[in-house]
Design a protein around this motif. Structure first.
Motif, PDB file in Angstrom:
ATOM      1  N   ASP A  36       0.835  -1.199   0.000  1.00  0.00           N
ATOM      2  CA  ASP A  36       0.000   0.000   0.000  1.00  0.00           C
ATOM      3  C   ASP A  36       0.871   1.250   0.000  1.00  0.00           C
ATOM      4  OD1 ASP A  36      -1.987   1.886   0.206  1.00  0.00           O
ATOM      5  OD2 ASP A  36      -2.588   1.361   2.234  1.00  0.00           O
ATOM      6  N   GLY A  37       1.494   1.506  -1.136  1.00  0.00           N
ATOM      7  CA  GLY A  37       2.397   2.639  -1.258  1.00  0.00           C
ATOM      8  C   GLY A  37       1.716   3.988  -1.208  1.00  0.00           C
ATOM      9  N   CYS A  38       0.410   4.031  -1.318  1.00  0.00           N
ATOM     10  CA  CYS A  38      -0.311   5.303  -1.254  1.00  0.00           C
ATOM     11  C   CYS A  38      -0.460   5.796   0.181  1.00  0.00           C
ATOM     12  CB  CYS A  38      -1.695   5.163  -1.887  1.00  0.00           C
ATOM     13  SG  CYS A  38      -1.661   4.876  -3.653  1.00  0.00           S
TER      14      CYS A  38
ATOM     15  N   ASP B 177       0.822   3.674   3.251  1.00  0.00           N
ATOM     16  CA  ASP B 177       1.677   3.017   4.241  1.00  0.00           C
ATOM     17  C   ASP B 177       3.067   3.664   4.274  1.00  0.00           C
ATOM     18  OD1 ASP B 177       2.834   1.340   6.085  1.00  0.00           O
ATOM     19  OD2 ASP B 177       2.804  -0.438   4.790  1.00  0.00           O
TER      20      ASP B 177
ATOM     21  N   ILE C 233       7.006   2.090   3.924  1.00  0.00           N
ATOM     22  CA  ILE C 233       8.019   2.544   2.969  1.00  0.00           C
ATOM     23  C   ILE C 233       9.310   2.883   3.699  1.00  0.00           C
ATOM     24  CG2 ILE C 233       8.621   4.371   1.334  1.00  0.00           C
ATOM     25  CD1 ILE C 233       5.608   4.501   0.617  1.00  0.00           C
TER      26      ILE C 233
ATOM     27  N   VAL D 171       7.104  -0.605  -4.836  1.00  0.00           N
ATOM     28  CA  VAL D 171       6.046   0.078  -4.102  1.00  0.00           C
ATOM     29  C   VAL D 171       4.806   0.146  -4.992  1.00  0.00           C
ATOM     30  CG1 VAL D 171       5.382   2.191  -2.907  1.00  0.00           C
ATOM     31  CG2 VAL D 171       7.771   1.456  -2.882  1.00  0.00           C
TER      32      VAL D 171
ATOM     33  N   THR E  98       1.251   1.441  -5.973  1.00  0.00           N
ATOM     34  CA  THR E  98       0.449   2.636  -5.759  1.00  0.00           C
ATOM     35  C   THR E  98      -0.736   2.616  -6.721  1.00  0.00           C
ATOM     36  OG1 THR E  98       1.738   3.914  -7.357  1.00  0.00           O
ATOM     37  CG2 THR E  98       2.437   4.016  -5.042  1.00  0.00           C
ATOM     38  N   ILE E  99      -1.605   3.582  -6.571  1.00  0.00           N
ATOM     39  CA  ILE E  99      -2.751   3.741  -7.466  1.00  0.00           C
ATOM     40  C   ILE E  99      -2.542   5.042  -8.234  1.00  0.00           C
ATOM     41  CG2 ILE E  99      -5.248   4.073  -7.626  1.00  0.00           C
ATOM     42  CD1 ILE E  99      -5.431   2.537  -4.929  1.00  0.00           C
TER      43      ILE E  99
ATOM     44  N   LEU F 275      -4.652   8.744  -7.879  1.00  0.00           N
ATOM     45  CA  LEU F 275      -5.405   8.599  -6.635  1.00  0.00           C
ATOM     46  C   LEU F 275      -6.185   9.874  -6.323  1.00  0.00           C
ATOM     47  CD1 LEU F 275      -5.873   6.676  -4.226  1.00  0.00           C
ATOM     48  CD2 LEU F 275      -4.034   7.898  -3.055  1.00  0.00           C
TER      49      LEU F 275
END
Length: 76
Positions: free
Chosen positions: A13-15, A17, A21, A40, A42-43, A46
């Motif tokens: 959950d790089g967005c 968390d 990271i 990582v 990500t979305i 976002l």
């Protein structure tokens, strides 16, 4: 990357968390015996109407999407 002998760390959950990271980066810096790859997830886009969609690549976001993204990130 693992098959090539690299140490690989994943952050699912790089967005959101950030602690995850930071933790992975600390682990990666501590390794000195082989190359390291940090993956990582990500979305893209976002907070926009096209979040996670290929439409997020390369196209400019409209005023509404930019405002929503800023608001979600706490920049309003």
């Amino acid at each position: 990357m693992r098959v090539c002998g690299w140490e690989v760390f994943d952050v699912e959950d790089g967005c959101f968390d950030i602690n995850g990271i930071v933790s992975v980066l600390k682990k990666a810096r501590a390794l000195t015996d082989k190359p390291t790859f940090v993956n990582v997830m990500t979305i893209i886009g976002l907070g926009s109407a096209v979040a996670g969609d290929a439409l997020s690549y390369g196209a400019a976001f409209g005023d509404t999407d930019v405002a929503n993204m800023k608001r979600a990130a706490g920049f309003d």
